[in-house]
Scaffold this active site. Sequence first.
Site, PDB file in Angstrom:
ATOM      1  N   GLU A   1      59.026  30.675  45.815  1.00 23.73           N
ATOM      2  CA  GLU A   1      58.679  29.247  45.880  1.00 23.73           C
ATOM      3  C   GLU A   1      59.929  28.415  45.580  1.00 23.73           C
ATOM      4  O   GLU A   1      60.704  28.753  44.685  1.00 23.73           O
ATOM      5  CB  GLU A   1      57.578  28.936  44.848  1.00 23.73           C
ATOM      6  CG  GLU A   1      57.169  27.472  44.852  1.00 23.73           C
ATOM      7  CD  GLU A   1      55.903  27.230  44.024  1.00 23.73           C
ATOM      8  OE1 GLU A   1      54.908  27.953  44.229  1.00 23.73           O
ATOM      9  OE2 GLU A   1      55.949  26.334  43.171  1.00 23.73           O
TER      10      GLU A   1
ATOM     11  N   LYS B   1      36.521  27.952  47.212  1.00 19.26           N
ATOM     12  CA  LYS B   1      37.723  27.744  48.042  1.00 19.26           C
ATOM     13  C   LYS B   1      37.849  28.867  49.079  1.00 19.26           C
ATOM     14  O   LYS B   1      38.222  28.631  50.217  1.00 19.26           O
ATOM     15  CB  LYS B   1      38.977  27.686  47.156  1.00 19.26           C
ATOM     16  CG  LYS B   1      39.026  26.446  46.271  1.00 19.26           C
ATOM     17  CD  LYS B   1      40.427  26.100  45.795  1.00 19.26           C
ATOM     18  CE  LYS B   1      40.848  26.829  44.569  1.00 19.26           C
ATOM     19  NZ  LYS B   1      42.048  26.213  43.926  1.00 19.26           N
TER      20      LYS B   1
ATOM     21  N   ALA C   1      40.242  20.813  46.066  1.00 21.43           N
ATOM     22  CA  ALA C   1      40.980  21.574  47.083  1.00 21.43           C
ATOM     23  C   ALA C   1      40.026  22.163  48.116  1.00 21.43           C
ATOM     24  O   ALA C   1      40.343  22.222  49.312  1.00 21.43           O
ATOM     25  CB  ALA C   1      41.796  22.681  46.411  1.00 21.43           C
TER      26      ALA C   1
HETATM   27  P1  FAD Z   1      40.962  22.606  42.623  1.00 27.70           P
HETATM   28  O1  FAD Z   1      40.743  23.949  43.170  1.00 27.70           O
HETATM   29  O2  FAD Z   1      40.335  21.448  43.314  1.00 27.70           O
HETATM   30  O3  FAD Z   1      40.477  22.620  41.084  1.00 27.70           O
HETATM   31  C1  FAD Z   1      40.789  21.545  40.213  1.00 27.70           C
HETATM   32  C2  FAD Z   1      39.805  21.563  39.056  1.00 27.70           C
HETATM   33  O4  FAD Z   1      38.520  21.152  39.519  1.00 27.70           O
HETATM   34  C3  FAD Z   1      39.577  22.949  38.440  1.00 27.70           C
HETATM   35  O5  FAD Z   1      39.395  22.763  37.059  1.00 27.70           O
HETATM   36  C4  FAD Z   1      38.298  23.445  39.089  1.00 27.70           C
HETATM   37  O6  FAD Z   1      37.595  24.372  38.272  1.00 27.70           O
HETATM   38  C5  FAD Z   1      37.531  22.137  39.223  1.00 27.70           C
HETATM   39  N1  FAD Z   1      36.579  22.119  40.346  1.00 27.70           N
HETATM   40  C6  FAD Z   1      36.793  22.569  41.604  1.00 27.70           C
HETATM   41  N2  FAD Z   1      35.696  22.351  42.362  1.00 27.70           N
HETATM   42  C7  FAD Z   1      34.787  21.721  41.578  1.00 27.70           C
HETATM   43  C8  FAD Z   1      33.446  21.238  41.776  1.00 27.70           C
HETATM   44  N3  FAD Z   1      32.834  21.331  42.970  1.00 27.70           N
HETATM   45  N4  FAD Z   1      32.809  20.664  40.730  1.00 27.70           N
HETATM   46  C9  FAD Z   1      33.408  20.557  39.514  1.00 27.70           C
HETATM   47  N5  FAD Z   1      34.668  21.005  39.261  1.00 27.70           N
HETATM   48  C10 FAD Z   1      35.349  21.576  40.276  1.00 27.70           C
HETATM   49  N6  FAD Z   1      50.658  20.550  42.596  1.00 27.70           N
HETATM   50  C11 FAD Z   1      51.285  19.645  43.396  1.00 27.70           C
HETATM   51  O7  FAD Z   1      51.081  18.454  43.228  1.00 27.70           O
HETATM   52  N7  FAD Z   1      52.161  20.043  44.373  1.00 27.70           N
HETATM   53  C12 FAD Z   1      52.415  21.349  44.607  1.00 27.70           C
HETATM   54  O8  FAD Z   1      53.208  21.692  45.485  1.00 27.70           O
HETATM   55  C13 FAD Z   1      51.749  22.339  43.800  1.00 27.70           C
HETATM   56  N8  FAD Z   1      51.924  23.666  44.010  1.00 27.70           N
HETATM   57  C14 FAD Z   1      51.202  24.581  43.278  1.00 27.70           C
HETATM   58  C15 FAD Z   1      51.338  25.947  43.564  1.00 27.70           C
HETATM   59  C16 FAD Z   1      50.611  26.905  42.837  1.00 27.70           C
HETATM   60  C17 FAD Z   1      50.765  28.368  43.175  1.00 27.70           C
HETATM   61  C18 FAD Z   1      49.753  26.482  41.788  1.00 27.70           C
HETATM   62  C19 FAD Z   1      49.002  27.493  40.976  1.00 27.70           C
HETATM   63  C20 FAD Z   1      49.614  25.125  41.498  1.00 27.70           C
HETATM   64  C21 FAD Z   1      50.327  24.165  42.236  1.00 27.70           C
HETATM   65  N9  FAD Z   1      50.200  22.789  42.008  1.00 27.70           N
HETATM   66  C22 FAD Z   1      50.859  21.870  42.786  1.00 27.70           C
HETATM   67  C23 FAD Z   1      49.372  22.320  40.885  1.00 27.70           C
HETATM   68  C24 FAD Z   1      47.914  22.042  41.289  1.00 27.70           C
HETATM   69  O9  FAD Z   1      47.866  21.002  42.232  1.00 27.70           O
HETATM   70  C25 FAD Z   1      47.184  21.644  39.999  1.00 27.70           C
HETATM   71  O10 FAD Z   1      47.032  22.750  39.177  1.00 27.70           O
HETATM   72  C26 FAD Z   1      45.893  20.882  40.194  1.00 27.70           C
HETATM   73  O11 FAD Z   1      45.535  20.345  38.925  1.00 27.70           O
HETATM   74  C27 FAD Z   1      44.725  21.732  40.689  1.00 27.70           C
HETATM   75  O12 FAD Z   1      44.886  22.048  42.005  1.00 27.70           O
HETATM   76  P2  FAD Z   1      43.863  23.058  42.730  1.00 27.70           P
HETATM   77  O13 FAD Z   1      44.211  23.036  44.158  1.00 27.70           O
HETATM   78  O14 FAD Z   1      43.830  24.359  42.050  1.00 27.70           O
HETATM   79  O15 FAD Z   1      42.495  22.239  42.483  1.00 27.70           O
END
Ligand code: FAD
Length: 280
Positions: A6, A154, A114
Amino acid sequence: MLYTFEVFPPKPTSPVERVTGCFSALASLQPDFISVTYGAGGGLNGGAITCALAERLKNEFGVRPVAHLPCIGYTREEIIRTADALASRGIRDVLALRGDRTDDRPQEGDFRYAADLIAFLREHWGFHILAACYPETHPEAASPAADIRHLREKVDAGAEHLISQLFFDNTLFYRFLERCDIAGISVPIEAGIMPVVNAKQIRRMVGLCGASLPRKFAAVLARFEDDPKSLRDAGIAYAIDQIVDLAAHGVDGVHLYTMNDPEVARRITDATRSLVQVSA
Ligand code: FAD
């Protein structure tokens, strides 16, 4: 076993060569792909620059790029524009994310989680979609069980590959894999490994993501934090040790957070290349 890297874009005020300068060295290590973050560290300009860097990785360096795409604060039209831009540049792999909550980002957008973005991308573009996962549970999750349930959503929405948040204690990752297995999550899950080469950087990252620090790791930090060269050597050795153990456990892959430091990536790759290959 997959072996991937990355990188992150430069800040909007920094020249792009600051990042592309390391691409050739990273590409020569032959990772399965290099992912480019979006927004993290690059401000809101991240979209255009992430797209441009992913394209350069593909065209100039012959590496399969993965473009990160967060949805927090973006409208449907903005996501369509970015997805179209990625598709038109021949970028096939997208890491679909909710995105970090930061002060410079609006919090409201057309996609709440997401999974919503993944379903949208799945419906309208033919991307291979990756998603993030959290061995120590996402900090905003109601519970570890709820987090795994949402991870499954997801995958059901179309994520075909997961990349984990960084962690320093492999046993937590193995327990997480068991929970995924029980939840019926069967896509490849790569282990996120961040070599610690700078004490300030690691405190910031740990503060952000909540990774726990095992005693062995805390001892490295305490002992070497004021001695940059030793901390760098110890951090690289610690990451190699983690990867050896992960390979021995037959994990699907290792995703190295390179922090745009090709020398660190090279030392780790040189030390683990044969393990990564034999456990494939
Ligand atoms: P989600 O999967 O949407 O989850 C977010 C939270 O919501 C979790 O606590 C989940 O349990 C909860 N949730 C999900 N669905 C529901 C539902 N239906 N009801 C209630 N709660 C729910 N961030 C950036 O800004 N840019 C990047 O390039 C970036 N790269 C990353 C790369 C990796 C490998 C990782 C692990 C993280 C990265 N991040 C990045 C950080 C990431 O965007 C954050 O961790 C963010 O807070 C969560 O993203 P997610 O896509 O996992 O969210």
